[in-house]
Scaffold this active site. Structure first.
Site: not given
Ligand code: GUN
Length: 281
Positions: A52, A96, A119
């Site tokens: 990311k 996350q 998100d």
């Molecule tokens: N953990 C697994 N997929 C995601 C996601 O799309 N966003 C976040 N914040 N955590 C995750």
């Protein structure tokens, strides 16, 4: 022979479009910024977070990195989120998941300002999706819609079967397909006659979390098959929820793993960040 839906190329196009837009916004003195929080050092999370941040750099979005130790208290995390909520220079906040067990994930998600919830996990944004209002949408299902649009797959009036009912993928996916005027069936682990239902799908979206579960008996002739899964097979090779080699001859179009849905998720996160800045700063 199915058409291969190339998520790598399509996500690259999207990232290049965003990169141009971000450069133009910079000329107007607008700098987009994403705060990325990771608690603990789960190896898979570290890979996702790293990817990311890399995407941010490519597009020209500033990323602020908060790497907190595993034993951080929930209070400390909530205090950090409160500070980032107030910070006018921060447009998106990404925490996350999964969080360590001593934290209440729902409480943490709800603490993020819904206008910075890139998100799309905040109940405000989930609720907006349900009632057809504007809001941030979870990145994987939003990325699948983008993949279908950019691959010329018609959705309106089609029968879409979604396997999986998670908050992050299955539920928002079903709502998005409904918004696109598909007829939607949602299946899950308790569904009876799964192969028969899946076989009737024009568009089959598989987010089941089991390696190579979907075989030819689940797929009707000419279906579009979207595979959300990512796993390692017995030879340590990446594979999806769909047995690709077996299903591909029956499908009209199919996403590969890797290089299908996966790369779209991060591209959509970047899109949500740019959107957050344009809408709310
Ligand atoms: N953990 C697994 N997929 C995601 C996601 O799309 N966003 C976040 N914040 N955590 C995750």
């Amino acid at each position: 022979m199915a058409k291969i839906i190339d998520g790598k190329t399509i996500s690259q196009q999207l990232k290049d479009e965003l990169r141009q837009e971000v450069a133009q916004l910079k000329e107007q003195g607008k700098n987009c910024c994403l705060a990325v929080i990771q608690v603990g050092n789960d190896p898979a999370s570290s890979v996702y977070v790293g990817n990311k941040k890399k995407a941010c750099t490519y597009i020209g979005i500033e990323s602020l990195s908060y790497e907190l130790p595993e034993d951080t208290s929930e209070e400390e995390l909530l205090a950090l989120i409160a500070k980032l909520n107030e910070d006018k220079n921060v447009h998106g906040i990404l925490c996350q998941l999964p969080l360590p067990k001593h934290m209440d994930e729902d409480k943490v998600i709800q603490a993020i300002d819904s206008k910075k919830d890139v998100d799309g996990f905040h109940p405000q944004n989930v609720g907006a999706l349900v009632i057809g209002q504007e809001g941030f949408v979870s990145c994987t299902p939003a990325g699948i819609i983008e993949l279908l649009h950019r691959s010329g797959v018609e959705i309106e009036g089609k029968h879409c079967v979604v396997i999986g009912r998670s908050n992050i993928v299955g539920k928002p996916m079903s709502l998005l397909m409904l918004r696109e005027n598909a007829t939607v069936t949602v299946c899950h682990s308790r569904t009876k006659n799964l192969p028969q239902i899946c076989k009737e799908a024009d568009i089959l979206i598989v987010a089941i979390g089991k390696p190579q579960f979907i075989t030819a008996e689940y797929v009707g002739e000419g279906a579009v098959v979207i595979d959300v899964g990512i796993h390692r097979d017995e030879n340590n090779k990446l594979c999806g929820d769909v047995k690709f080699d077996e299903v591909e001859p029956f499908a009209s179009a199919i996403t590969p793993v890797p290089g299908g849905v996966g790369p779209m998720t991060i591209a959509m996160l970047m899109k949500n960040c740019v959107e957050a800045m344009k809408l709310y700063s």
